[in-house]
Design a protein around this motif. Structure first.
Motif: not given
Length: 620
Positions: A242-246, A260-266
């Protein structure tokens, strides 16, 4: 004093403490021994020379013996009943000439001419075994005529080598270290030599030793216990972040959050796009502890193999717990109840330190190191249940395969030797749960217990700075580290020693912070090594980078994966330099597949055949 065996003569210089082995020509000779030592009580019998080595500073005696143990084999042993306060530096280093091509199993393997002063490690001293040291217990060299010498460290748990250049030539001193203050057991080296075959013959000789030790366990045999090994073979390894992982992992300011659901969907959209693009063989690696079983199921429906990151070496100390961001607290939660009882104790009773975490104040704080003997109980309480609850099919166990250590805790004592026993027991928790098992880098001491490693192809000194915390960083233009082209991807220095012995036993990958895509302009160069070695790529990137990396990732996949799948269960039978400058190389696998790679930027003609610049030729 001389010792003869068929056409070979071993001569001991008692004043210098060195030996010379000849068979009409010099096979090897040694430097003078350390000035602190002297030799007494030399004896020669039918097939051995024995003597006592004295450390003049400590007056400690060491009983030494050289013995012919085969037609082309000489064994050296040294033993002592006393304490070992200082490392024993004996036998002396081999004397090299500028014609010697050196082979060191540093990670996958490096090779260089003895008069080529290269960067190997910021630490001149390397342990004889361990993922960040020597992956296998040997060193060796070959001559231009194909003759070779193998120096095999049979007892490698408490040994080290020191790398230096003396008078412009490589020198590798051998050290024996104490086991909890004592010499403890006999140390052994085998010298084996041959007239032809070069590095291939040298590795075949060592492979016999590895087989004797029980290290060589084919993936075909491992697949009988864990059937998903068949799906692993040839699969590219994907870490999609995910973009915020680091930020969540390494920022002192980022708040704790669940994907988030949006991150999972992506993430699922990218997985489906990979599948649609022809990427059928994927090892889908999961890092976040907040596992969405529905997402896992959807990924598995694509035919992908799932695995999750885990670690059983680090625990946050109780007194530092409130200084660590909540993301890291949550990741460590299952291990916290075992502090400090499960932690390694040093000889002085202090707790051993481990990987540092950034605190909420911006400073870094060391965790404590969990003892491998104690970690087995922790893993047994987590891994089998997690597999059943989530459907995840594998566990990537970080750090465990890197290096041995001693523990002085009376409830879980370990020596370097026994630590490898416990490491294998710990890794077996994964396979006993019918899961595929991976580890960081790894080494031959755990080869029988793992199915894959991440990092064997990526020696730490040649990676980008802090690559263990920069798993999604993209290097471009002037930001590409010079070591990438100077060493990491330089065919002059890379050699597949690990594959010549363990291909078909363990699948190897680059490191996640040194992934195939970390420098997009160099992906073709990485693919050449993967094709030559019969391996698949690792891709590590954040979700928002998929579109810009997609074309190159698919190209890399298409270049490497089908071939890696075809030879994944096979042994590497030979490796050859086809040109003196090492720019054209060839490997042969046990199913008859050959791979020839031209690493040069220009066309090359070899044996009447022209290879285009950068060409990979795979023939069956």
């Amino acid at each position: 004093m001389e010792l003869k065996n068929n056409n070979c003569t071993l001569t001991l210089n008692e004043n210098e403490g060195s030996v010379c082995l000849e068979n009409g020509k010099v096979i090897f000779n040694q430097h003078k021994m350390c000035a602190d030592y002297k030799i007494i009580d030399t004896k020669e019998t039918s097939n051995k020379i024995s003597f006592t080595l004295i450390d003049n500073k400590k007056e400690e005696p060491f009983e030494c013996k050289y013995q012919f143990t085969g037609e082309n084999e000489l064994t050296f042993t040294v033993d002592s009943e006393g304490k070992l306060e200082n490392n024993l530096m004996y036998p002396p280093a081999i004397k090299h000439t500028n014609n010697h091509r050196i082979y060191l199993p540093f990670y996958e393997g490096i090779s260089f001419m003895a008069d080529d002063v290269i960067r190997i490690s910021p630490r001149p001293m390397l342990k004889m075994t361990g993922g960040t040291n020597l992956s296998m217990g040997f060193m060796g060299f070959s001559n231009p005529d194909g003759s070779w010498l193998l120096c095999a460290f049979i007892t490698s748990s408490d040994g080290a080598i020191n790398l230096e250049w003396e008078d412009g030539l490589f020198k590798c001193d051998i050290f024996w270290e104490a086991e909890k203050g004592m010499f403890a057991y006999a140390r052994e080296i085998r010298y084996i030599w041959g007239d032809k075959g070069g590095v291939t013959a040298l590795c075949k000789a060592y492979k016999k030793i590895a087989e004797e030790k029980g290290y060589v366990v084919p993936l075909t045999q491992k697949a009988k216990k864990v059937e998903n090994v068949k799906k692993l073979i040839g699969s590219c390894d994907v870490w999609l972040w995910n973009d915020d992982a680091m930020d969540l992992l390494y920022s002192d300011k980022a708040p704790y959050s669940i994907p988030t659901d949006e991150q999972k969907k992506k993430r699922l959209e990218i997985a489906k796009d990979m599948k649609k693009s022809g990427m059928d063989n994927v090892l889908w690696s999961i890092f976040n502890e907040n596992i969405d079983t529905k997402l896992v199921d959807e990924v598995k429906k694509l035919g992908y193999l799932t695995t999750i990151y885990d670690v059983y070496t680090d625990v946050i100390p109780d007194h530092l717990f409130d200084m660590i961001p909540k993301t890291r607290q949550e990741r460590c939660k299952a291990r916290v109840p075992f502090w400090p009882e499960a932690v390694v104790r040093e000889k002085d009773g202090t707790l051993r330190k481990a990987w540092e975490l950034k605190g909420i104040d911006g400073n870094f704080y060391p965790q404590d190191r969990i003892c491998d003997a104690a970690a087995i109980e922790i893993a047994n309480g987590i891994i089998p249940k997690r597999g059943k609850d989530t459907g995840i099919e594998g566990t990537f166990m970080d750090v465990t395969g890197t290096s041995g250590m001693e523990c002085y805790d009376e409830n879980h004592p370990m020596t370097n030797r026994t630590s490898w026993y416990y490491k294998n027991k710990l890794l077996s928790v994964v396979t006993d749960a019918n899961q595929i098992c991976g580890t960081e880098i790894g080494c031959e001491d755990v080869a029988k217990s793992i199915h894959y490693n991440e990092g064997m192809l990526s020696p730490t000194p040649y990676r980008a700075h802090d690559s263990g915390r920069r798993m999604t960083h993209i290097y471009e233009g002037e930001n590409i580290p010079e070591y990438f082209t100077q060493y990491m991807l330089n065919p002059k220095y890379r050699v597949p020693l690990w594959e010549l012995i363990y291909h078909g036993c363990v699948a190897s990958y680059w490191y996640w912070g040194d992934s195939s895509n970390c420098a997009p302009s160099l992906m073709d160069a990485r693919d050449r090594f993967l094709a030559l070695y019969g391996l698949a790529p690792i891709f590590s990137f954040k979700a928002s980078d998929w579109e810009r990396l997609k074309e190159k990732i698919i190209k890399s996949y298409n270049t490497t994966v089908a071939h890696a799948k075809n030879v994944g269960f096979e042994t590497m039978e030979s490796f050859d330099y086809l040109t003196d400058d090492c720019m054209v190389q060839k490997t042969t696998f046990s199913n008859g597949v050959t791979v020839t790679v031209n690493f040069d930027e220009k066309d090359r003609e070899v044996f009447g055949k022209t290879f285009k610049a950068g060409e990979i030729l795979i023939e069956e």
